[in-house]
Scaffold this motif. Structure first.
Motif, PDB file in Angstrom:
ATOM      1  N   GLU A   1       4.641  10.198   0.131  1.00 55.59           N
ATOM      2  CA  GLU A   1       4.744   9.148   1.138  1.00 55.59           C
ATOM      3  C   GLU A   1       4.502   7.794   0.497  1.00 55.59           C
ATOM      4  N   LEU A   2       5.205   6.793   1.010  1.00 55.37           N
ATOM      5  CA  LEU A   2       5.023   5.417   0.560  1.00 55.37           C
ATOM      6  C   LEU A   2       5.163   4.512   1.774  1.00 55.37           C
ATOM      7  N   LEU A   3       4.176   3.665   1.982  1.00 56.63           N
ATOM      8  CA  LEU A   3       4.216   2.707   3.080  1.00 56.63           C
ATOM      9  C   LEU A   3       3.870   1.335   2.523  1.00 56.63           C
ATOM     10  N   VAL A   4       4.710   0.347   2.808  1.00 52.07           N
ATOM     11  CA  VAL A   4       4.461  -1.023   2.363  1.00 52.07           C
ATOM     12  C   VAL A   4       4.609  -1.948   3.558  1.00 52.07           C
ATOM     13  N   GLY A   5       3.605  -2.779   3.785  1.00 52.28           N
ATOM     14  CA  GLY A   5       3.672  -3.838   4.791  1.00 52.28           C
ATOM     15  C   GLY A   5       3.713  -5.173   4.075  1.00 52.28           C
ATOM     16  N   PHE A   6       4.513  -6.088   4.582  1.00 53.55           N
ATOM     17  CA  PHE A   6       4.707  -7.368   3.905  1.00 53.55           C
ATOM     18  C   PHE A   6       3.973  -8.479   4.652  1.00 53.55           C
ATOM     19  N   ASP A   7       3.193  -9.247   3.914  1.00 57.73           N
ATOM     20  CA  ASP A   7       2.401 -10.319   4.490  1.00 57.73           C
ATOM     21  C   ASP A   7       2.995 -11.700   4.204  1.00 57.73           C
ATOM     22  N   LEU A   8       3.306 -11.960   2.944  1.00 54.08           N
ATOM     23  CA  LEU A   8       3.868 -13.242   2.509  1.00 54.08           C
ATOM     24  C   LEU A   8       4.890 -12.983   1.413  1.00 54.08           C
ATOM     25  N   PRO A   9       5.968 -13.750   1.351  1.00 53.84           N
ATOM     26  CA  PRO A   9       6.936 -13.542   0.267  1.00 53.84           C
ATOM     27  C   PRO A   9       6.431 -14.118  -1.060  1.00 53.84           C
ATOM     28  N   ILE A  10       6.784 -13.443  -2.133  1.00 53.20           N
ATOM     29  CA  ILE A  10       6.592 -14.002  -3.474  1.00 53.20           C
ATOM     30  C   ILE A  10       7.892 -14.721  -3.793  1.00 53.20           C
ATOM     31  N   GLY A  11       7.811 -16.004  -4.092  1.00 56.24           N
ATOM     32  CA  GLY A  11       9.009 -16.803  -4.264  1.00 56.24           C
ATOM     33  C   GLY A  11       9.209 -17.408  -5.629  1.00 56.24           C
ATOM     34  N   ARG A  12       8.504 -16.887  -6.624  1.00 58.94           N
ATOM     35  CA  ARG A  12       8.736 -17.408  -7.972  1.00 58.94           C
ATOM     36  C   ARG A  12       8.236 -16.403  -9.008  1.00 58.94           C
ATOM     37  N   PRO A  13       8.830 -16.419 -10.187  1.00 60.46           N
ATOM     38  CA  PRO A  13       8.354 -15.561 -11.274  1.00 60.46           C
ATOM     39  C   PRO A  13       6.945 -15.968 -11.683  1.00 60.46           C
ATOM     40  N   GLY A  14       6.246 -15.070 -12.307  1.00 57.99           N
ATOM     41  CA  GLY A  14       4.909 -15.370 -12.805  1.00 57.99           C
ATOM     42  C   GLY A  14       4.035 -14.137 -12.805  1.00 57.99           C
ATOM     43  N   THR A  15       2.761 -14.348 -13.067  1.00 56.14           N
ATOM     44  CA  THR A  15       1.792 -13.262 -13.097  1.00 56.14           C
ATOM     45  C   THR A  15       1.105 -13.173 -11.741  1.00 56.14           C
ATOM     46  N   TYR A  16       1.082 -11.977 -11.212  1.00 56.90           N
ATOM     47  CA  TYR A  16       0.430 -11.669  -9.944  1.00 56.90           C
ATOM     48  C   TYR A  16      -0.544 -10.539 -10.197  1.00 56.90           C
ATOM     49  N   GLY A  17      -1.160 -10.030  -9.180  1.00 63.18           N
ATOM     50  CA  GLY A  17      -2.097  -8.932  -9.341  1.00 63.18           C
ATOM     51  C   GLY A  17      -1.742  -7.780  -8.433  1.00 63.18           C
ATOM     52  N   VAL A  18      -2.199  -6.597  -8.802  1.00 64.67           N
ATOM     53  CA  VAL A  18      -2.174  -5.447  -7.914  1.00 64.67           C
ATOM     54  C   VAL A  18      -3.600  -4.930  -7.852  1.00 64.67           C
ATOM     55  N   HIS A  19      -4.174  -4.984  -6.669  1.00 65.48           N
ATOM     56  CA  HIS A  19      -5.498  -4.427  -6.419  1.00 65.48           C
ATOM     57  C   HIS A  19      -5.264  -3.031  -5.856  1.00 65.48           C
ATOM     58  N   ALA A  20      -5.801  -2.013  -6.516  1.00 65.14           N
ATOM     59  CA  ALA A  20      -5.560  -0.634  -6.100  1.00 65.14           C
ATOM     60  C   ALA A  20      -6.868   0.147  -6.056  1.00 65.14           C
ATOM     61  N   TRP A  21      -6.883   1.175  -5.206  1.00 60.85           N
ATOM     62  CA  TRP A  21      -8.080   1.991  -5.032  1.00 60.85           C
ATOM     63  C   TRP A  21      -7.661   3.362  -4.505  1.00 60.85           C
ATOM     64  N   VAL A  22      -8.581   4.313  -4.581  1.00 63.43           N
ATOM     65  CA  VAL A  22      -8.334   5.652  -4.061  1.00 63.43           C
ATOM     66  C   VAL A  22      -8.782   5.689  -2.605  1.00 63.43           C
ATOM     67  N   GLU A  23      -7.868   6.094  -1.731  1.00 64.43           N
ATOM     68  CA  GLU A  23      -8.215   6.286  -0.324  1.00 64.43           C
ATOM     69  C   GLU A  23      -8.634   7.727  -0.059  1.00 64.43           C
ATOM     70  N   ARG A  24      -7.956   8.669  -0.723  1.00 59.82           N
ATOM     71  CA  ARG A  24      -8.286  10.077  -0.531  1.00 59.82           C
ATOM     72  C   ARG A  24      -7.816  10.876  -1.732  1.00 59.82           C
ATOM     73  N   LEU A  25      -8.690  11.716  -2.235  1.00 57.13           N
ATOM     74  CA  LEU A  25      -8.323  12.652  -3.293  1.00 57.13           C
ATOM     75  C   LEU A  25      -8.515  14.052  -2.736  1.00 57.13           C
ATOM     76  N   GLY A  26      -7.401  14.736  -2.487  1.00 60.99           N
ATOM     77  CA  GLY A  26      -7.446  16.098  -1.978  1.00 60.99           C
ATOM     78  C   GLY A  26      -7.398  17.099  -3.116  1.00 60.99           C
ATOM     79  N   ARG A  27      -7.168  18.345  -2.772  1.00 54.58           N
ATOM     80  CA  ARG A  27      -7.091  19.398  -3.788  1.00 54.58           C
ATOM     81  C   ARG A  27      -5.887  19.182  -4.689  1.00 54.58           C
ATOM     82  N   THR A  28      -4.714  18.859  -4.075  1.00 54.82           N
ATOM     83  CA  THR A  28      -3.489  18.674  -4.854  1.00 54.82           C
ATOM     84  C   THR A  28      -2.847  17.303  -4.632  1.00 54.82           C
ATOM     85  N   SER A  29      -3.357  16.529  -3.686  1.00 55.85           N
ATOM     86  CA  SER A  29      -2.746  15.233  -3.387  1.00 55.85           C
ATOM     87  C   SER A  29      -3.724  14.094  -3.654  1.00 55.85           C
TER      88      SER A  29
END
Length: 149
Positions: A67-95
């Motif tokens: 599954e993949l879900l993306v919600g959009f808040d603001l457009p990125i309108g130029r090249p450059g360096t951005y960030g991705v903040h990521a975290w674990v929401e759930r770690l199951g047996r196989t997922s």
């Protein structure tokens, strides 16, 4: 690119290139998920858990998206360096479900947010199989505190 820190999970710098922009000069909607995926790959590669150049050594890296879900808040309108903040929401047996924000390099501004669930597969049978102890150990420090939900 250097890795910066976040209060929880991790913050990974990602580059938006000119050719990532659509005809309106904005980051194409599909590229937000690509940035999140590249951030996770970089995280795992630094820990030498997955994504070996030798396909026989993939182990925990042999997984598919469920599954993949993306919600959009603001457009990125130029090249450059951005960030991705990521975290674990759930770690199951196989997922594994991870949350993410595509954000400014300092994480102060969110452009998109979402989550992605992957399922680890056994290479020969292509059936779901358990994550290794190493992945479980690494994921312990990536959870989002309950107060941040």
């Amino acid at each position: 690119m250097s890795v910066t820190t976040a209060d929880y999970g991790f913050l990974e710098p990602q580059t938006v290139h000119f050719d990532d922009l659509d005809g309106f000069g904005m980051l194409h909607n599909s590229h937000y998920a690509v940035l999140a995926e590249r951030a996770w790959v970089a995280y795992w590669q630094r820990r030498e858990v997955a994504f070996s150049r030798d396909w026989e050594l993939l182990d925990d890296g042999y997984n598919v998206a469920k599954e993949l879900l993306v919600g959009f808040d603001l457009p990125i309108g130029r090249p450059g360096t951005y960030g991705v903040h990521a975290w674990v929401e759930r770690l199951g047996r196989t997922s594994l479900t991870y949350g993410f924000r595509v954000c400014s390099e300092d994480a102060s501004l969110t452009y998109a947010h979402g989550h992605r669930t992957v399922v680890r597969l056994e290479r020969t049978t292509l059936r779901p199989t358990e994550w290794s102890g190493r992945v479980r150990e690494l994921c312990q420090d990536l959870g989002r505190p309950a107060s941040s939900a």
